[in-house]
Design an enzyme around this catalytic site. Structure first.
Site, PDB file in Angstrom:
ATOM      1  N   GLU A   1       0.819  -1.213   0.000  1.00 47.29           N
ATOM      2  CA  GLU A   1       0.000   0.000   0.000  1.00 47.29           C
ATOM      3  C   GLU A   1       0.851   1.261   0.000  1.00 47.29           C
ATOM      4  O   GLU A   1       0.468   2.275  -0.593  1.00 47.29           O
ATOM      5  CB  GLU A   1      -0.956   0.005   1.195  1.00 47.29           C
TER       6      GLU A   1
ATOM      7  N   HIS B   1      -9.118  -5.287  11.103  1.00 45.21           N
ATOM      8  CA  HIS B   1      -9.936  -5.174   9.896  1.00 45.21           C
ATOM      9  C   HIS B   1     -11.212  -4.381  10.145  1.00 45.21           C
ATOM     10  O   HIS B   1     -12.124  -4.417   9.329  1.00 45.21           O
ATOM     11  CB  HIS B   1     -10.288  -6.555   9.343  1.00 45.21           C
TER      12      HIS B   1
END
Lengths: 330, 325
Positions: B51, B120
């Protein structure tokens, strides 16, 4: 990985070789003036000098076209000048003036000129590697043969973006040059204390791309390695990692009282390998330069730098309210 | 009108914009099938799980004339890219004096409710709201996400599309014709005169359910959905509170230095609105903890319609202190 041998004078037109000398000298004189003015309190914040490493920026940029893109580091004046940045706007930026490249919002560590493909000095170590890799991706998608060059130091080679980006560039065959300026110190810390291998270029094997170690004080060696890498990139064969062994003459920054823990004998040894003196010597040997010509070049450069300082001093500071401009683009 | 899911509406927005502008390309660790099939692997790029690199590459590509979209997937994954987001994407336009623009869309799923635990599940938009130079939105309906995303893709700045995990499969009407929704424009999802509830994403729907329930008692709740976090439509929120005199803020994030705190400040620092407040402002937020796994724990952490109702009753019974008078 390959080791380049001591370069011979390449088959370059004399004007090109003299231009290389002029650019290297411009970097040096610009920074000498910038550090003087910094000490005099006319330039603020922090200034990192590139003196001693000029052959890397000029050698690599001499192999590029105007449309090619580069990114720099916190030690960015050399890359700006090598890519053709305007000295007036550079000096004005250092002086914090409205006419500077960044309208006084960036200073020494953030000079950029997107018009000449200089995507900016970057104050975060390894911070620019991904950005310029994106410029490499853009060049590939444009399909016009452009290349992009990431300049970074030995310190950045140990940070995550180095690995992430070399892997992507190698996998996607991006037209990239990754140019590690190994000046042997990350701020004060010797590279030997933080690198498992002595050559950063050896890591190229892990990505299946060429890794080249060159004498970063020999501009022809740098130029030749860059030229090969540019050819490879333009042909669609992907990136090259070039490690230029070099040395910074001055302390990490120009800040007063900045510690410099390096052995003075080591500093002196590297000064004796001055990249500018070496090129000057080679030009004289070839009959491309004499005292008169050198004095004319020096006069020319000093005039341009004096003009840049005059321009900066005559330029207005930004108005305080301009602090809120340009947070967002229109 | 046809119905699409929240997720389908988002993908449709991307596809329409990619058809319109060949400079747009998409990077994500797993490409979205329909986009890949329509636009091919050059424009819909499967990337390594990096990322930080993707976030930074988007900046360089944007500064070189392209309009990249980077899909971080879960917002928690973008934390490895914080240097590129905070030091680079947010600052680069300003720091370089506005030389060129950096049109980038970053996509990130936020919120909880999926029993996927702390790494998450998160709603960290206020961390990003605190950084100058980023625009961002968090829609609550398929209609809104499509219109906002199309605007964001056309914006010349880095914009973050926060997208509610809980709403991905929720359906809603989406017009056939082309439309956009400007950034910085709140939407009054239900009008009412007794109390204002400012809610985001999934909690807009919980607030609407709460409003429906309280309507049986004659309590008229106004539900304001800011939709865009930066720039924030403070005026619509202030106008609503000036009308109702009471404010509840519902947020799936924790309260500390959060979106809810910003809304409270926007309302109370404005003299005209403050003067109309009849009761203290009430925040109905997640507990200030990492999001836990077990449904019993997770449900306890998040606010819902019942807690919104409790909050509304509290502000309805609340009074400004008159001790100083």
């Amino acid at each position: 990985m390959s080791l380049s041998t001591q370069s011979l004078s390449p088959n370059l037109p004399p004007d090109t070789q003299r231009e290389m000398l002029r650019r290297m000298l411009t970097i040096r004189r610009f920074e000498e003036r910038a550090s003087d003015d910094y000490r005099a309190g006319k330039i603020y914040g922090v200034v990192h000098c590139y003196i001693g490493e000029e052959a890397v920026a000029v050698g690599v940029c001499s192999a590029l076209d105007r449309g090619d893109r580069i990114i720099s580091t916190h030690r960015g004046h050399g890359h700006c000048i090598a890519k053709g940045a305007d000295l007036n706007r550079m000096m004005a930026e250092l002086y914090g003036r409205q006419t500077g490249y960044c309208k006084g919002k960036g200073g020494s560590m953030h000079i950029a000129d997107f018009g000449i493909g200089m995507l900016g000095a970057n104050g975060i170590v390894a911070g620019g590697i991904a950005i310029v890799t994106g410029a490499g991706l853009a060049a590939q998608m444009e399909g016009k043969g452009g290349v992009a060059v990431s300049f970074f130091g030995d310190g950045a080679s140990n940070a995550g973006p180095f690995h992430e980006c070399l892997n992507i560039a190698a996998t996607w065959k991006l037209p990239m040059l990754y140019v590690c300026e190994n000046n042997m110190y990350a701020a004060q810390t010797p590279a030997a204390a933080t690198h498992a291998l002595s050559d950063v270029a050896a890591r190229a094997a892990g990505y299946g791309i060429p890794g080249v170690v060159v004498d970063g004080n020999d501009i022809f060696a740098v130029y030749q390695a860059a030229n090969r890498a540019v050819d490879r990139a333009r042909s669609g064969d992907g990136p090259t990692l070039i490690e230029c062994k070099t040395y910074r003459w001055r302390a990490h920054t120009e800040r007063r009282g900045q510690p410099d823990l390096r052995d003075p004998a080591e500093v002196e040894m590297w000064k004796s390998r001055d990249p500018i003196a070496q090129l000057e010597h080679q030009l004289r040997e070839q009959g491309y330069l004499d005292d008169t010509e050198l004095q004319a070049v020096e006069r020319d450069i000093m005039g341009a730098i004096e003009a840049a300082v005059t321009f900066a001093e005559a330029s207005p500071f930004p108005s305080p309210e301009q602090a809120t401009d340009d947070v967002f683009a229109a | 009108m046809r119905e699409l899911t929240y997720n389908e509406a988002a993908v449709e927005a991307v596809a329409e914009e990619m058809r319109r502008d060949p400079k747009i390309f998409y990077m994500s660790t797993d490409p979205i099938g329909p986009l890949l099939r329509e636009f091919g692997a050059e424009r819909v790029r499967a990337t390594p799980i990096t990322e930080a690199a993707l976030t930074g590459m988007a900046i360089g590509a944007a500064g070189s004339g392209f309009r990249p979209i980077v899909d971080w997937r879960q917002v928690t994954f973008c934390f490895v890219a914080m240097d590129q987001i905070v030091n680079q994407a947010a600052k680069i336009h300003y720091m370089f004096g506005g030389q060129v623009s950096f049109p980038i869309l970053y996509r990130a799923a936020v919120g909880g409710g999926g029993q996927v635990a702390a790494q998450h599940s998160q709603s960290p938009y206020s961390m990003f709201m605190n950084v100058a130079g980023l625009r961002m939105f968090l829609p609550s309906t398929p209609h809104d996400i499509k219109g906002l995303m199309k605007t964001a893709i056309r914006d010349n700045n880095p914009v973050i599309s926060f997208e509610s995990s809980r709403l991905m499969t929720r359906k809603g009407p989406v017009p056939d014709e082309d439309y956009t929704i400007p950034l910085g424009q709140a939407d009054i999802k239900r009008e009412g005169s007794d109390v204002t509830v400012v809610a985001l994403a999934w909690l807009v729907h919980e607030a609407l359910a709460a409003a429906e329930e309280l309507a049986q008692e004659g309590i008229l709740v106004e539900v304001v959905d800011p939709r865009t976090l930066v720039p924030l439509d403070a005026q619509t929120i202030r106008t609503s509170v000036q009308k109702t005199g009471r404010l509840v803020i519902a947020d799936e994030a924790g309260p500390t230095a959060g979106f809810s705190a910003e809304i409270a400040a926007v309302v109370t620092e404005d003299g005209a609105t403050f003067a109309q407040l009849k009761a203290p402002v009430k925040r109905v937020c997640a507990l200030q903890v990492p999001i836990p796994y077990s449904p019993v724990l997770e449900n306890h952490v998040f606010p819902d319609r019942q807690r919104i109702i409790t909050g509304i009753r509290e502000v309805l019974h609340g009074r400004r202190s008159t001790a100083a008078a």
